[in-house]
Design a protein around this motif. Structure first.
Motif, PDB file in Angstrom:
ATOM      1  N   LEU A  46     115.911 -30.205 -41.108  1.00 28.26           N
ATOM      2  CA  LEU A  46     117.166 -29.714 -41.896  1.00 28.26           C
ATOM      3  C   LEU A  46     117.231 -29.711 -43.515  1.00 28.26           C
ATOM      4  O   LEU A  46     117.802 -29.129 -44.271  1.00 28.26           O
ATOM      5  CB  LEU A  46     118.313 -30.024 -41.161  1.00 28.26           C
ATOM      6  CG  LEU A  46     118.593 -29.234 -39.908  1.00 28.26           C
ATOM      7  CD1 LEU A  46     119.654 -30.000 -38.818  1.00 28.26           C
ATOM      8  CD2 LEU A  46     118.858 -27.867 -39.943  1.00 28.26           C
ATOM      9  N   PHE A  47     116.668 -30.902 -43.882  1.00 29.45           N
ATOM     10  CA  PHE A  47     117.011 -31.502 -45.221  1.00 29.45           C
ATOM     11  C   PHE A  47     115.749 -31.737 -45.989  1.00 29.45           C
ATOM     12  O   PHE A  47     114.682 -31.875 -45.543  1.00 29.45           O
ATOM     13  CB  PHE A  47     117.764 -32.747 -45.278  1.00 29.45           C
ATOM     14  CG  PHE A  47     119.088 -32.750 -44.633  1.00 29.45           C
ATOM     15  CD1 PHE A  47     119.848 -32.028 -45.083  1.00 29.45           C
ATOM     16  CD2 PHE A  47     119.219 -33.260 -43.396  1.00 29.45           C
ATOM     17  CE1 PHE A  47     121.325 -31.979 -44.434  1.00 29.45           C
ATOM     18  CE2 PHE A  47     120.173 -33.356 -42.493  1.00 29.45           C
ATOM     19  CZ  PHE A  47     121.241 -32.598 -43.157  1.00 29.45           C
ATOM     20  N   ALA A  81     124.511 -27.531 -38.600  1.00 28.69           N
ATOM     21  CA  ALA A  81     123.480 -27.605 -37.674  1.00 28.69           C
ATOM     22  C   ALA A  81     123.244 -29.317 -37.285  1.00 28.69           C
ATOM     23  O   ALA A  81     123.144 -29.406 -36.162  1.00 28.69           O
ATOM     24  CB  ALA A  81     122.116 -27.157 -38.277  1.00 28.69           C
ATOM     25  N   PHE A  82     123.142 -29.993 -38.374  1.00 30.45           N
ATOM     26  CA  PHE A  82     122.803 -31.394 -38.094  1.00 30.45           C
ATOM     27  C   PHE A  82     124.127 -32.120 -37.246  1.00 30.45           C
ATOM     28  O   PHE A  82     123.870 -32.712 -36.396  1.00 30.45           O
ATOM     29  CB  PHE A  82     122.647 -32.245 -39.540  1.00 30.45           C
ATOM     30  CG  PHE A  82     122.258 -33.659 -38.981  1.00 30.45           C
ATOM     31  CD1 PHE A  82     120.982 -33.975 -38.723  1.00 30.45           C
ATOM     32  CD2 PHE A  82     122.984 -34.814 -39.312  1.00 30.45           C
ATOM     33  CE1 PHE A  82     120.614 -35.279 -38.642  1.00 30.45           C
ATOM     34  CE2 PHE A  82     122.730 -36.057 -38.941  1.00 30.45           C
ATOM     35  CZ  PHE A  82     121.404 -36.349 -38.621  1.00 30.45           C
ATOM     36  N   GLU A  84     125.266 -28.684 -48.471  1.00 29.77           N
ATOM     37  CA  GLU A  84     124.587 -27.572 -47.934  1.00 29.77           C
ATOM     38  C   GLU A  84     125.241 -27.209 -46.694  1.00 29.77           C
ATOM     39  O   GLU A  84     124.656 -28.096 -45.645  1.00 29.77           O
ATOM     40  CB  GLU A  84     123.092 -27.791 -47.896  1.00 29.77           C
ATOM     41  CG  GLU A  84     122.153 -28.363 -49.094  1.00 29.77           C
ATOM     42  CD  GLU A  84     122.287 -27.589 -50.191  1.00 29.77           C
ATOM     43  OE1 GLU A  84     123.351 -26.812 -50.475  1.00 29.77           O
ATOM     44  OE2 GLU A  84     121.436 -27.606 -51.208  1.00 29.77           O
ATOM     45  N   GLN A 109     123.061 -26.457 -43.312  1.00 37.01           N
ATOM     46  CA  GLN A 109     122.324 -27.466 -42.877  1.00 37.01           C
ATOM     47  C   GLN A 109     123.279 -28.852 -42.148  1.00 37.01           C
ATOM     48  O   GLN A 109     122.679 -29.465 -40.988  1.00 37.01           O
ATOM     49  CB  GLN A 109     121.370 -28.200 -44.012  1.00 37.01           C
ATOM     50  CG  GLN A 109     120.449 -27.345 -44.588  1.00 37.01           C
ATOM     51  CD  GLN A 109     119.923 -27.894 -45.909  1.00 37.01           C
ATOM     52  OE1 GLN A 109     120.727 -28.310 -46.796  1.00 37.01           O
ATOM     53  NE2 GLN A 109     118.742 -27.617 -46.077  1.00 37.01           N
ATOM     54  N   TRP A 110     124.296 -29.285 -42.648  1.00 38.63           N
ATOM     55  CA  TRP A 110     124.983 -30.256 -42.242  1.00 38.63           C
ATOM     56  C   TRP A 110     125.552 -29.610 -40.836  1.00 38.63           C
ATOM     57  O   TRP A 110     125.949 -30.532 -40.117  1.00 38.63           O
ATOM     58  CB  TRP A 110     126.036 -30.466 -43.251  1.00 38.63           C
ATOM     59  CG  TRP A 110     125.552 -31.509 -44.265  1.00 38.63           C
ATOM     60  CD1 TRP A 110     125.341 -31.052 -45.644  1.00 38.63           C
ATOM     61  CD2 TRP A 110     125.490 -32.728 -43.985  1.00 38.63           C
ATOM     62  NE1 TRP A 110     124.469 -32.366 -46.215  1.00 38.63           N
ATOM     63  CE2 TRP A 110     124.847 -33.296 -45.220  1.00 38.63           C
ATOM     64  CE3 TRP A 110     125.416 -33.794 -43.273  1.00 38.63           C
ATOM     65  CZ2 TRP A 110     124.365 -34.704 -45.606  1.00 38.63           C
ATOM     66  CZ3 TRP A 110     124.898 -34.917 -43.275  1.00 38.63           C
ATOM     67  CH2 TRP A 110     124.383 -35.660 -44.518  1.00 38.63           C
TER      68      TRP A 110
END
Lengths: 344, 130
Positions: free
Chosen positions: A343-344, A170-171, A164, A167-168
């Protein structure tokens, strides 16, 4: 010989080399995490270092012999499979025991911390190396990747087996921000021990190189996650396969170079300074009694420092007796957990 | 302010904040710290001396009250041009002279003659002229 045996041998040898080098990393008047007269460290103390190294290498040779004489079976089950692991752990225990033994011996020669403390009024550079531009680099990489992913969002999100990407990314941004918090905290909350002259210059340089490490880790994370995100787009699938490590190569080389340099110049860069230039400096301005477990942990509630020079190994460690240190640790963990949950 | 420094003696009976303020005042009186000079941030100086932040903050506030420094949030402490007090503070001067008397007595008991003490005092006073 199995590949497992080879890796065990590599671990044992690496461990021995590391322990061999560690006494050489500390400041010139700190021996086995104890503040001693520099004359002792340079003279009689060397015999103690030699004996410590002899124990470490004896343990390593014994461990290597066991691995060679009793090769582990190919299967990972059964009592025989645990032998190499036990040998590596045993070798580590021997090295640690040797350290504790040498630490206890060195304590007999400990000197009291000086009653007079001196601080410079000169301005100090507490900025990040390269300034805001270098610090913003990982964010720019992640943002640019996010733009590419957004452009190809139709293909990427529908493709099977993708990560994804948003998400990654942003993380990754959160992780980079945390690395920068560490870097800023290290730049501002470490003590300057040398007051002026080459010793102070060396110490400042050492601090800035250490601050650079978390900044570079931020770059490493941004590059890796960006590569994975780009790979998840079908149009780019396979374009980086087998080559992403090439992008990490400079980062790894720099980190390796930094580590080598830190071992070479010693803590605070003081081993690279002539003894005459650091006559005013004694130890690392931390009391011996606050160092626990043979110099592994620093616990001093009376010390306002968050970061102090490690007494085992290069770089800086945390003052676990300072409530602000716990604020930093808990804050970083909470941010990471919150980001992961959102996020996850 | 290349090698200007602050010294703190942990075995001295003088409180830490006063030792810091005394050292800084000496630099200010000697003119080694000039108007416009920035002092290190409170946290940095406290860190380097290994004392609590409040100790350094107290020393800075003491000097600010005497008119040597101006304390600003974020910018830290800046040395300012200090106007000499218009009138002599008789009470403070008496207190300091009493202290000087104690020091002179200690110097006499340490073996210095009156002449030597006077000469040393003159040197100190001349060195303190800004």
């Amino acid at each position: 010989m199995t590949s497992a045996a080879w890796s065990m041998m590599l671990m044992v040898t690496g461990n021995a080399i590391l322990f061999h080098a560690i006494p050489r990393v500390s400041r010139p008047d700190i021996l086995f995490a104890v503040t001693v007269p520099e004359v002792f460290a340079r003279g009689a103390g060397r015999a103690l270092v030699s004996r410590f190294r002899a124990i470490v290498w004896s343990g390593a040779v014994a461990a290597l012999a066991i691995i060679l004489l009793f090769p582990s079976p190919e299967s990972r089950s059964g009592p025989g499979a645990w032998l190499p692991m036990g040998v590596v752990a045993g070798n580590m225990i021997v090295a640690l025991a040797a350290w504790l033994w040498a630490h206890r011996k060195a304590r007999a020669y400990a000197v009291a911390p000086p009653a007079v403390r001196v601080a410079s009024l000169a301005a100090r550079d507490t900025s990040l190396p390269g300034g805001a531009l270098v610090a913003a680099g990982p964010f720019a990489i992640l943002l640019a990747t996010a733009l590419v992913v957004y452009t190809f969002r139709g293909e990427a999100l529908g493709a099977p087996g993708t990560i994804e990407p948003f998400q990654w990314l942003a993380f990754g941004g959160v992780y980079v921000a945390m690395s920068l918090v560490m870097a800023v905290s290290m730049a501002r909350r470490t003590r300057q021990i040398a007051i002026d002259g080459p010793a102070a210059v060396a110490e400042e340089r050492y601090r800035r190189v250490n601050v650079l490490v978390p900044v570079l880790i931020g770059y490493g994370v941004a590059i890796q996650l960006s590569a994975a995100a780009v790979e998840s787009i079908p149009a780019f699938a396979g374009s980086l396969s087998g080559r992403s490590w090439l992008m990490m190569m400079p980062m790894m080389l720099v980190n390796f170079g930094v580590m080598f340099w830190m071992f070479r110049v010693g803590q605070g860069g003081q081993r690279a300074v002539a003894p005459a230039a650091r006559q005013e400096i004694h130890g690392d301005a931390t009391p011996d009694h606050a160092w626990k477990v043979g110099g592994l942990w620093y616990f001093n509630p009376r010390d306002p420092a968050i970061w102090v020079e490690n007494r085992i190994g290069p770089g800086y460690g945390l003052n676990m007796g300072n409530p602000r240190t716990w604020l930093l640790i808990v804050g970083l963990i909470l941010v990471q957990m919150t980001a992961a949950r959102l996020l996850f | 302010m290349g090698s200007l420094r602050v010294t703190l003696n942990l075995e001295s009976p003088v409180p830490a904040y006063r030792q810091i303020a005394d050292d800084l005042r000496r630099h200010l009186v000697d003119g080694r710290l000039k108007p416009g000079d920035l002092l290190p941030p409170i946290r940095q100086l406290a860190l380097d001396l290994g004392v609590h932040f409040n100790t350094v903050a107290l020393a800075y506030r003491l000097l600010a009250d005497e008119g040597w420094l101006v304390l600003k949030r974020r910018r830290g402490a800046t040395v300012i041009a200090r106007n000499a007090p218009r009138a002599v503070d008789r009470r403070q001067v008496d207190h300091l002279l009493r202290q000087l008397g104690h020091i002179a007595a200690q110097l006499r008991s340490a073996g210095m003659s009156s002449r030597q003490i006077a000469s040393a005092l003159r040197r100190v006073a001349e060195g303190a002229q800004s």
